[in-house]
Design an enzyme around this catalytic site. Structure first.
Site, PDB file in Angstrom:
ATOM      1  N   LYS A 121      -9.466  33.392 -22.881  1.00 20.24           N
ATOM      2  CA  LYS A 121      -9.819  34.310 -23.975  1.00 20.24           C
ATOM      3  C   LYS A 121     -11.171  34.956 -23.728  1.00 20.24           C
ATOM      4  O   LYS A 121     -11.413  36.088 -24.121  1.00 20.24           O
ATOM      5  CB  LYS A 121      -9.870  33.530 -25.295  1.00 20.24           C
ATOM      6  N   ARG A 122     -12.047  34.183 -23.139  1.00 23.89           N
ATOM      7  CA  ARG A 122     -13.381  34.648 -22.806  1.00 23.89           C
ATOM      8  C   ARG A 122     -13.350  35.967 -22.002  1.00 23.89           C
ATOM      9  O   ARG A 122     -14.249  36.774 -22.070  1.00 23.89           O
ATOM     10  CB  ARG A 122     -13.999  33.537 -21.949  1.00 23.89           C
TER      11      ARG A 122
END
Ligand code: GLU
Length: 426
Positions: free
Chosen positions: A202-203
């Site tokens: 997600k980063r």
């Protein structure tokens, strides 16, 4: 006969990385006039997420990756796997222990395969392999058994899957052989990493497909971008339709080294697709996207003005809100302008606008305010910027005069007056 399948585990919402696996399997099937199936691998009951299957189906549909047959759901076929596990016990290549059924790995020799990705040979020493579980104590098969049984029965060839399964390949090859099945060809797709070369997460902006959809990404841009993660089409062509990909794709051209997911590149590509669309098509797409937008039926004239300025469908909203809603003025926005005496200048602008013959013409409008800016000794650009803020409350909008035409003369005058009142009050 080419038969491929996408075999996601419903342990969460469909992830962007899964798009590439599904797409490559789809391309191989369509190019070879074969079939492309969907199989739901839901045998890990601890990680099972009930909504995940619907999400996978909806996203494949949205992306246009249509599968052919009925969906195969592994949890509905428990008895089938149990039967094959039993058969392996009878053949003395499997045994029962602590509730589970295990495969007996031979302790010497090698297992080899030619991976279709890069046509590389992969070899495994059996001395390093351990016995593994085929059927768990809850009666559900492991991936190892279910994959072999299903891909045999579905006649899958080639098996296209992620690189994380490569180390399990000797287990699968030996299980195919022990059951007397032909071993299919395999293609293990390279990993997808983030821009910092760490595991994609997600980063790195790598979310679920549905989230990209909500953010205003187009399915064709997502497919195009994901296709290029690990594959370089002949001629280095960068913008490709699904049809073109089908014609050009070949597993042997897929790289065996990891690919890097770059959200800014995907966003750029999405913008390219938006720019290449006709205004009619973009209007239609925006209307589908903006289902709850109260003015979605009035957007058509605005679309050509913003086409070059948005990268995602969602960018349309902040850029055009002022057209449908009265601006909320903020003194800080006025202060950002390279101009003093806002109020005084706006009063003059208002005077000019009130006397300008309607409908306002672009040349007259420009000349009027060019002359006024000379007269008041401010830069023309700064004066137009002041008009922009008075009309919209913001410093970035579609082209000013076109926006004013959409607002209409009356509404524009009203807003200029209101901005003067606002400045008087602060
Ligand atoms: N369920 C496996 C996964 O999601 C599929 C592997 C395969 O395609 O065989 O990784």
């Amino acid at each position: 006969m080419i038969k491929t399948r996408f075999a996601p585990s419903p342990t969460g919402m469909m992830h962007i990385g899964g798009v590439r696996t599904a797409l490559y399997a789809y391309l191989v099937a369509r190019k070879g006039n074969g079939t492309f199936d969907l199989r739901i691998e839901d045998t890990d009951r601890n990680r099972f997420v009930p909504e995940a299957q619907k999400d996978i189906e909806a996203n494949l549909k949205w992306l246009g990756l249509n599968f052919d047959g009925e969906i195969i759901v592994q949890s509905e076929r428990k008895e089938l796997y149990q039967k094959y596990a039993q058969e392996l016990i009878e053949k003395d290549v499997a045994y029962r222990q602590e509730g589970a059924i295990w495969f007996k790995m031979p302790k010497e020799g090698q297992v080899k395969s030619i991976d279709l990705i890069g046509e590389r040979e992969v070899a495994f020493n059996l001395a390093e392999q351990k016995d593994f579980v085929l059927l768990k104590s809850d009666g559900f098969p492991t991936y190892h058994l279910a994959h072999v049984v299903d891909d045999h029965l579905m006649e899958t060839n080639p098996v296209i899957r992620g690189d994380e399964w490569l180390s399990s390949l000797p287990k699968h090859i030996l299980t195919f052989k022990a059951l007397g099945f032909d071993v299919p060809q395999y293609a293990h797709l390279p990993l997808i990493l983030g821009t910092d070369r760490a595991k994609l997460s997600k980063r790195h902006g790598a979310k679920g497909v549905s989230e990209f959809r909500k953010d205003g990404y187009l399915p064709e841009a997502i497919l195009n971008y994901m296709a290029l993660l690990g594959w370089t089409p002949p001629d280095d062509k960068e913008i490709l339709s699904l049809e073109e990909m089908i014609a050009l794709f070949d597993l042997k051209d897929v790289h065996s080294t990891p690919a890097v997911f770059d959200i800014t590149k995907l966003e750029w590509m999405n913008g390219e697709y938006i720019r290449q669309m006709s205004s009619e098509e973009l209007t239609k797409r925006l209307q589908e996207f903006l289902v709850d937008h109260p003015n979605k039926d009035r957007i058509a004239p605005v679309v050509p003005l913003i086409k070059d300025r948005i990268k995602k469908l969602s960018d349309f909203i902040p850029l055009t809100d002022f057209i449908w809603e009265k601006p909320e003025y903020d003194i800080e926005v006025f202060k950002k302008l390279k101009i003093q005496n806002h109020q005084e200048i706006l009063e003059k602008i208002l005077e000019k606008m009130e006397t300008m013959k309607k409908p306002w013409k672009t040349e007259v409008f420009e000349k009027t305010f060019r002359d006024l800016s000379d007269e008041m000794q401010v830069k023309t650009g700064n004066m137009f910027q002041l008009i922009r803020v008075a009309v919209s409350g913001q410093t970035v909008t579609p082209p000013l005069f076109e926006s004013i035409q959409i607002l209409g003369e009356e509404e524009t005058l009203k807003r200029i007056k209101e901005s003067v009142e606002f400045l008087q009050a602060v």
